[in-house]
Each structure stands twice: as structure tokens, then as C-alpha cells.
Design an enzyme around this catalytic site. Structure first.
Site, PDB file in Angstrom:
ATOM      1  CG  ASP A  51      -1.747  -0.495   1.600  1.00 26.68           C
ATOM      2  OD1 ASP A  51      -2.589  -0.723  -0.046  1.00 26.68           O
ATOM      3  OD2 ASP A  51      -2.695  -1.137   2.402  1.00 26.68           O
ATOM      4  CG  ASN A 125      -4.041   6.305   3.202  1.00 29.36           C
ATOM      5  OD1 ASN A 125      -4.969   5.281   2.707  1.00 29.36           O
ATOM      6  ND2 ASN A 125      -2.350   5.357   3.791  1.00 29.36           N
ATOM      7  CD  GLU A 126      -2.601   9.249   7.213  1.00 32.97           C
ATOM      8  OE1 GLU A 126      -2.617   9.524   6.335  1.00 32.97           O
ATOM      9  OE2 GLU A 126      -3.411   8.027   6.899  1.00 32.97           O
ATOM     10  CG  ASP A 154       0.766  14.117  20.871  1.00 37.42           C
ATOM     11  OD1 ASP A 154       1.007  14.915  21.401  1.00 37.42           O
ATOM     12  OD2 ASP A 154       1.065  12.860  20.999  1.00 37.42           O
ATOM     13  CB  THR A 165      -7.889   0.839   7.079  1.00 38.74           C
ATOM     14  OG1 THR A 165      -8.156   0.787   5.476  1.00 38.74           O
ATOM     15  CG2 THR A 165      -9.184   0.045   7.043  1.00 38.74           C
ATOM     16  CB  SER A 170      -2.440   2.783  13.828  1.00 41.52           C
ATOM     17  OG  SER A 170      -2.115   1.891  13.653  1.00 41.52           O
ATOM     18  CB  ALA A 189      -2.292  11.688  22.301  1.00 42.92           C
TER      19      ALA A 189
HETATM   20  P1  NAP Z   1       4.918   3.177   6.375  1.00 43.63           P
HETATM   21  O1  NAP Z   1       5.006   3.618   8.103  1.00 43.63           O
HETATM   22  O2  NAP Z   1       5.705   2.719   5.575  1.00 43.63           O
HETATM   23  O3  NAP Z   1       3.934   1.819   6.248  1.00 43.63           O
HETATM   24  C1  NAP Z   1       2.990   2.222   6.840  1.00 43.63           C
HETATM   25  C2  NAP Z   1       1.867   0.453   7.008  1.00 43.63           C
HETATM   26  O4  NAP Z   1       0.505   0.992   6.763  1.00 43.63           O
HETATM   27  C3  NAP Z   1       2.247   0.175   5.556  1.00 43.63           C
HETATM   28  O5  NAP Z   1       1.765  -1.596   6.758  1.00 43.63           O
HETATM   29  C4  NAP Z   1       1.401   0.243   5.133  1.00 43.63           C
HETATM   30  O6  NAP Z   1       1.246  -0.883   4.139  1.00 43.63           O
HETATM   31  C5  NAP Z   1       0.202   0.153   5.664  1.00 43.63           C
HETATM   32  N1  NAP Z   1      -0.562   1.056   4.476  1.00 43.63           N
HETATM   33  C6  NAP Z   1      -1.160   2.362   3.801  1.00 43.63           C
HETATM   34  N2  NAP Z   1      -1.951   2.798   3.696  1.00 43.63           N
HETATM   35  C7  NAP Z   1      -2.953   1.668   4.596  1.00 43.63           C
HETATM   36  C8  NAP Z   1      -4.337   1.947   4.102  1.00 43.63           C
HETATM   37  N3  NAP Z   1      -5.600   2.283   3.392  1.00 43.63           N
HETATM   38  N4  NAP Z   1      -4.967   0.456   4.681  1.00 43.63           N
HETATM   39  C9  NAP Z   1      -4.238  -0.013   5.309  1.00 43.63           C
HETATM   40  N5  NAP Z   1      -3.106   0.102   5.429  1.00 43.63           N
HETATM   41  C10 NAP Z   1      -1.823   0.709   5.036  1.00 43.63           C
HETATM   42  O7  NAP Z   1       4.323   4.257   5.345  1.00 43.63           O
HETATM   43  P2  NAP Z   1       3.863   4.483   4.460  1.00 43.63           P
HETATM   44  O8  NAP Z   1       4.198   2.932   3.863  1.00 43.63           O
HETATM   45  O9  NAP Z   1       4.428   5.053   3.618  1.00 43.63           O
HETATM   46  O10 NAP Z   1       2.752   4.663   3.808  1.00 43.63           O
HETATM   47  C11 NAP Z   1       2.594   5.800   4.145  1.00 43.63           C
HETATM   48  C12 NAP Z   1       0.825   5.527   5.908  1.00 43.63           C
HETATM   49  O11 NAP Z   1       1.257   5.797   6.455  1.00 43.63           O
HETATM   50  C13 NAP Z   1       0.188   6.877   6.214  1.00 43.63           C
HETATM   51  O12 NAP Z   1      -1.212   7.586   5.257  1.00 43.63           O
HETATM   52  C14 NAP Z   1      -0.224   6.485   7.092  1.00 43.63           C
HETATM   53  O13 NAP Z   1      -1.698   5.616   6.998  1.00 43.63           O
HETATM   54  C15 NAP Z   1       0.529   5.153   7.724  1.00 43.63           C
HETATM   55  N6  NAP Z   1       1.365   5.478   8.588  1.00 43.63           N
HETATM   56  C16 NAP Z   1       0.536   4.813   9.589  1.00 43.63           C
HETATM   57  C17 NAP Z   1       1.059   4.505  11.319  1.00 43.63           C
HETATM   58  C18 NAP Z   1       0.469   3.802  11.987  1.00 43.63           C
HETATM   59  O14 NAP Z   1      -0.717   3.026  12.116  1.00 43.63           O
HETATM   60  N7  NAP Z   1       1.140   3.704  13.675  1.00 43.63           N
HETATM   61  C19 NAP Z   1       1.506   5.747  11.581  1.00 43.63           C
HETATM   62  C20 NAP Z   1       2.949   6.996  10.749  1.00 43.63           C
HETATM   63  C21 NAP Z   1       2.103   6.297   8.774  1.00 43.63           C
HETATM   64  P3  NAP Z   1       1.852  -1.505   3.228  1.00 43.63           P
HETATM   65  O15 NAP Z   1       2.718  -3.197   4.032  1.00 43.63           O
HETATM   66  O16 NAP Z   1       0.782  -2.540   2.661  1.00 43.63           O
HETATM   67  O17 NAP Z   1       2.877  -0.774   2.297  1.00 43.63           O
END
Ligand code: NAP
Length: 267
Positions: A51, A125-126, A154, A165, A170, A189
Site C-alpha cells: 500500500d 489516506n489522510e 498531539d 484502515t 491505529s 492524544a
Molecule cells: P510506513 O510507515 O512505512 O507503512 C505504513 C503501513 O500502513 C504499511 O504497513 C502499509 O501497508 C499500511 N497502509 C498504508 N495505507 C493503508 C491503508 N489504506 N489501509 C491499511 N493499511 C495501509 O508508511 P508508508 O508505507 O509510506 O505509508 C504511509 C501511511 O502510513 C500513511 O498514510 C499512514 O496512514 C500510515 N501510518 C500509520 C501509522 C500507524 O498506524 N501508527 C503511523 C504513521 C503512518 P503496506 O505494508 O502494504 O505498504
């Protein structure tokens, strides 16, 4: 548009590079021209990876109208539709028009500084609005121009349905079926004191309303992160978050079911 030109993108893992090489040979043998960059003339964009790679491709192509399909070499992907072992079926279904297009909405924010500069960021996404790491941030938040809360914490995250998702989930936000067009505002937070009162759960807004964010101390640095791309600002006067008119058009085949993906990934 030329029906035989396909733009192929991939991330840098060995698996993705291998898949890209095999897929490119297959497409060329079927008469397609494969390019590794965005072209207005392409009829199809293919993204190989997870993703995260999909988000990168969508941004690199500036939210194209051209249909895009993801080949999944990551974890279970929400955007990624095809498994590498199903290439042949994918090409066959694509050529027979045996697919639907899932039109995904995006979220946009407009940042205006006290110097009058205006910048725009778009997320599939966001979008998150936060302060410096380890410092709380204070905002006055309005919905459709009407004051709603004084936020301290925060920061806030505004997710699309497709992004519900990801980070949103999270943080305790709700999972939303991407067929619903709305914006989900989730606090990061939040602190509730006598001075600051904010919702502690997500709130959902119809996509024709906008959210206004005015920092209490404009001199403090503010970070806007759209799909993981961070931009820092000083002297922010106001930020407006709303639905954007850009979309992503994902190819989905007959076996696609959003809630099955949710079940497989989270339960
Ligand atoms: P990353 O931090 O390396 O990976 C973020 C994770 O989110 C990966 O496992 C990715 O899946 C998954 N993901 C991305 N879009 C998704 C969706 N629409 N539904 C479910 N899972 C999703 O960052 P990145 O790969 O560059 O992705 C950026 C995204 O990371 C941001 O848009 C944000 O949503 C997410 N993020 C999540 C957190 C958290 O959950 N605590 C914190 C910061 C950012 P894949 O393994 O398939 O690539």
C-alpha cells in the site's frame, strides 16, 4: 490515450523488481509498450509493491484519472488487487473489460501563512496536523465556519474512507466502507482540561463540509503530513481541510470485497 501504453511503477524490493521484469516481458509479448514513468497517453498504470508503494505512485502521477491496478508484493494490501501468481488472469480480465473501477475520494488541506502564502496538500489516506515532536499543540477548530472546539494534544488526523484502515485505525478511529464519501476527524492524544475541550473520539463529516483549524500560537511550527509526506510551516494563520476534487480510479476484479480484506487483515 493509446490503449497499448502501460505505465509500470514498483518499489525497490528484490521481489517487486523480479515481478516487474516478468510482467514487463509478458506485456510486451502481448503487444503493449511499457514505460516506467507517468504518461498522459497511458491507458493503464500498474503499481507493484504494498500500500505504501501505491500511495507513492498515486502522488508521483498526481492523482491520475487513468485506471490504476496494484500488484501486491507487500503485506495484505488494501489498494493492491492482484497477486503476482495471477498475472495471466489479470491481463485476460483486463483485456475483456471484466472489471469495475472503484473511485476513491481524497482529502485536501490549504495552509495560509501570515505572510499570505497559500499551499495545498492532498492525501488519499489522510492528512495530519501536528506540532513539534514531544510538544502539545493548541488549535481553535471550526466546522463549516462555526467554532466547535478548542483542541490541545498531539494533533488531529483527517482520513478519507479508504484511509480509515491505515493510521486512523491505529488511533482508534472507525473503519469506513470506501463507498461512503465522508471525512473522519480523529484526535491524536487529546487533552481535556478546564482550558481546552475536544472530542475524544472520531467525528464524521459529510464531504461537503470543511474543517477550519487556527493555531493558538502562530509562531510555533506546524507539520502537515499527507500520506506520510511531511511539510513544516511557521507563522500559520489558518488551515482549511476539505474533500478534494482529485480521485484515484482503482481497477477491481470480480472477487474484490472490502469487508473480506478487513477481516483477513485485522481479525
Ligand atoms: P510506513 O510507515 O512505512 O507503512 C505504513 C503501513 O500502513 C504499511 O504497513 C502499509 O501497508 C499500511 N497502509 C498504508 N495505507 C493503508 C491503508 N489504506 N489501509 C491499511 N493499511 C495501509 O508508511 P508508508 O508505507 O509510506 O505509508 C504511509 C501511511 O502510513 C500513511 O498514510 C499512514 O496512514 C500510515 N501510518 C500509520 C501509522 C500507524 O498506524 N501508527 C503511523 C504513521 C503512518 P503496506 O505494508 O502494504 O505498504
Amino acid at each position: 490515450m493509446d490503449n497499448t501504453i502501460v505505465s509500470v511503477f514498483s518499489n525497490d524490493t528484490e521481489l517487486s523488481k523480479g515481478v516487474r521484469s516478468v510482467l514487463t516481458k509478458k506485456l510486451i509479448s502481448r503487444g503493449y509498450t511499457v514505460v516506467n514513468e507517468f504518461s498522459d497517453n497511458s491507458s493503464l498504470i500498474i503499481c507493484i509493491g504494498g500500500d505504501g508503494a501505491f500511495l507513492e505512485t498515486i502522488h508521483e502521477c498526481d492523482f491520475p484519472e487513468i485506471p490504476i491496478v496494484g500488484i501486491n508484493t507487500g503485506h495484505l494490501g488494501f489498494f493492491q488487487e492482484v497477486l503476482p501468481e495471477n498475472f495471466d488472469k489479470f491481463i485476460c480480465d483486463y483485456e475483456n473489460n471484466d472489471y469495475t473501477l472503484q473511485r476513491l475520494s481524497t482529502v485536501m488541506c490549504t495552509v495560509t501563512t501570515s505572510k499570505g502564502t497559500v499551499n495545498r496538500h492532498i492525501g488519499l489516506n489522510e492528512i495530519t496536523i501536528t506540532g513539534r515532536k514531544s510538544y502539545s499543540i493548541h488549535f481553535d477548530i471550526s466546522i463549516d465556519g462555526k467554532p466547535i472546539e478548542k483542541f490541545s494534544g498531539d494533533g488531529i488526523l483527517v482520513a478519507t474512507s479508504a484511509g480509515s484502515t491505515a493510521y486512523n485505525y491505529s488511533l482508534g478511529g472507525s473503519i469506513v466502507d470506501p463507498r461512503l464519501e465522508l471525512l473522519q476527524v480523529t484526535p491524536l492524544a487529546p487533552m481535556n482540561t478546564t482550558a481546552y475541550r475536544s472530542f475524544t473520539s472520531s467525528i464524521l463529516l459529510p464531504d461537503d463540509l470543511s474543517l477550519g483549524v487556527v493555531p493558538e500560537s502562530p509562531e510555533n511550527r506546524i507539520y502537515i503530513t499527507n500520506d506520510g509526506i511531511e511539510t513544516g510551516y511557521s507563522n500559520v494563520k489558518e488551515i482549511e481541510v476539505s474533500a478534494s476534487d482529485k480521485h484515484a480510479n482503482l481497477i477491481r476484479f470480480n472477487n474484490y470485497d472490502f469487508w473480506n480484506k478487513v477481516k483477513d487483515k485485522f481479525l
